[in-house]
Design a protein around this motif. Sequence first.
Motif, PDB file in Angstrom:
ATOM      1  N   LYS A 233      93.368 -26.650  48.609  1.00  0.00           N
ATOM      2  CA  LYS A 233      94.727 -26.595  49.127  1.00  0.00           C
ATOM      3  C   LYS A 233      95.404 -27.949  48.948  1.00  0.00           C
ATOM      4  CE  LYS A 233      94.196 -22.358  50.694  1.00  0.00           C
ATOM      5  NZ  LYS A 233      94.938 -21.216  50.136  1.00  0.00           N
TER       6      LYS A 233
ATOM      7  N   ALA B 174      91.435 -20.638  56.390  1.00  0.00           N
ATOM      8  CA  ALA B 174      92.363 -20.076  55.409  1.00  0.00           C
ATOM      9  C   ALA B 174      91.950 -18.652  55.038  1.00  0.00           C
ATOM     10  CB  ALA B 174      92.426 -20.952  54.167  1.00  0.00           C
TER      11      ALA B 174
ATOM     12  N   ASP C 204      99.671 -23.950  53.440  1.00  0.00           N
ATOM     13  CA  ASP C 204      98.457 -24.605  52.949  1.00  0.00           C
ATOM     14  C   ASP C 204      97.575 -25.103  54.087  1.00  0.00           C
ATOM     15  OD1 ASP C 204     100.075 -26.584  53.868  1.00  0.00           O
ATOM     16  OD2 ASP C 204      99.815 -27.922  52.125  1.00  0.00           O
TER      17      ASP C 204
ATOM     18  N   GLN D 274      87.880 -23.742  49.034  1.00  0.00           N
ATOM     19  CA  GLN D 274      89.328 -23.732  49.167  1.00  0.00           C
ATOM     20  C   GLN D 274      89.866 -25.035  48.587  1.00  0.00           C
ATOM     21  OE1 GLN D 274      91.216 -21.309  50.293  1.00  0.00           O
ATOM     22  NE2 GLN D 274      89.814 -19.982  51.431  1.00  0.00           N
TER      23      GLN D 274
END
Length: 306
Positions: free
Chosen positions: A113, A146, A305, A111
């Motif tokens: 972000k 997420a 986010d 991820q």
Amino acid sequence: MTTAIRGEILTYLEAIGADDGSDAMIAAMEAVGTTFSIKEYTSTGVHEKYLIFAKGGVDFLLHDGIVDTVFFHLRDSEKYAAYAHPDALVEGVRFGTSRDEVIDKLGIPRQNKKHYLLYPAGDAFVNIRFRDERVLRVNAQRQDYAAQAESEQAESVSAAEPKPITGEISQLIDAAGSAYGDAVMLDLVDLLGPRLDSHDIDAEDGGGKLLVFDSGGVDLQYRDDALLAALIHVREGDRRPYPRRDALVDGLAFPATREDVHAALGAPNDSRSDLDLYSENGRHVMFNYDDDSLSTISIVHVPHDT
């Protein structure tokens, strides 16, 4: 391609997902090398236990007796000393390292972000947090939150669409995520009444500020200068409830049951033994029950986010 995570964090990653008091957890605690304090909470049916190593720069978070997250502080602060060997925690990562340097060293993250990079490490994950594109702190955690949120959102799309939540509560829903001191805050004071108590929240509890409107039956929690959450009391009890409950949620009369909430708002996006969750545009509205009797309503702002 992602490079294998190396450094002292491996000892702590072994403890992620382990039971409270297990050998892996004890080994990780001994690696910190300092004394600790304990704080415990129960929220939405989950028991949270924090082991706070303030002199060692480390916190352990357990959910229902399982090690969920280990937080590492990489520099001294008012509440914490820095982790003893911050440059050795994750090889190639230290306080102030740039995002690009981390990616060059560790490869493409799972991820990427705005505020963090997430790397898989065995059955756990390493979460490298940033401020102004520089490493601020590091977490070892159990899940890719997420991805989990995206999966739950995809499942909710196929479910029956709940009805919009309107009434005076919409002013609180719309305010979620707004800045502390913004004009919308003055509107909330008009809605909830001028009498309020302001409390600073300890850093180990996430920091920020809590505004308690006793006569309005509402608590507002600000973190990072933004309205993170609102708690609305709707049942007579230890706290005075919201004074205009008949105008709070259109179509919902009080006192209310879970069945009343479903009749007024339709099927929730998610439902558990003690709450129903309705979500839209990064805001979660939780109807919290005690034996199917509605006791509080929580509004939580979730940035895209995080």
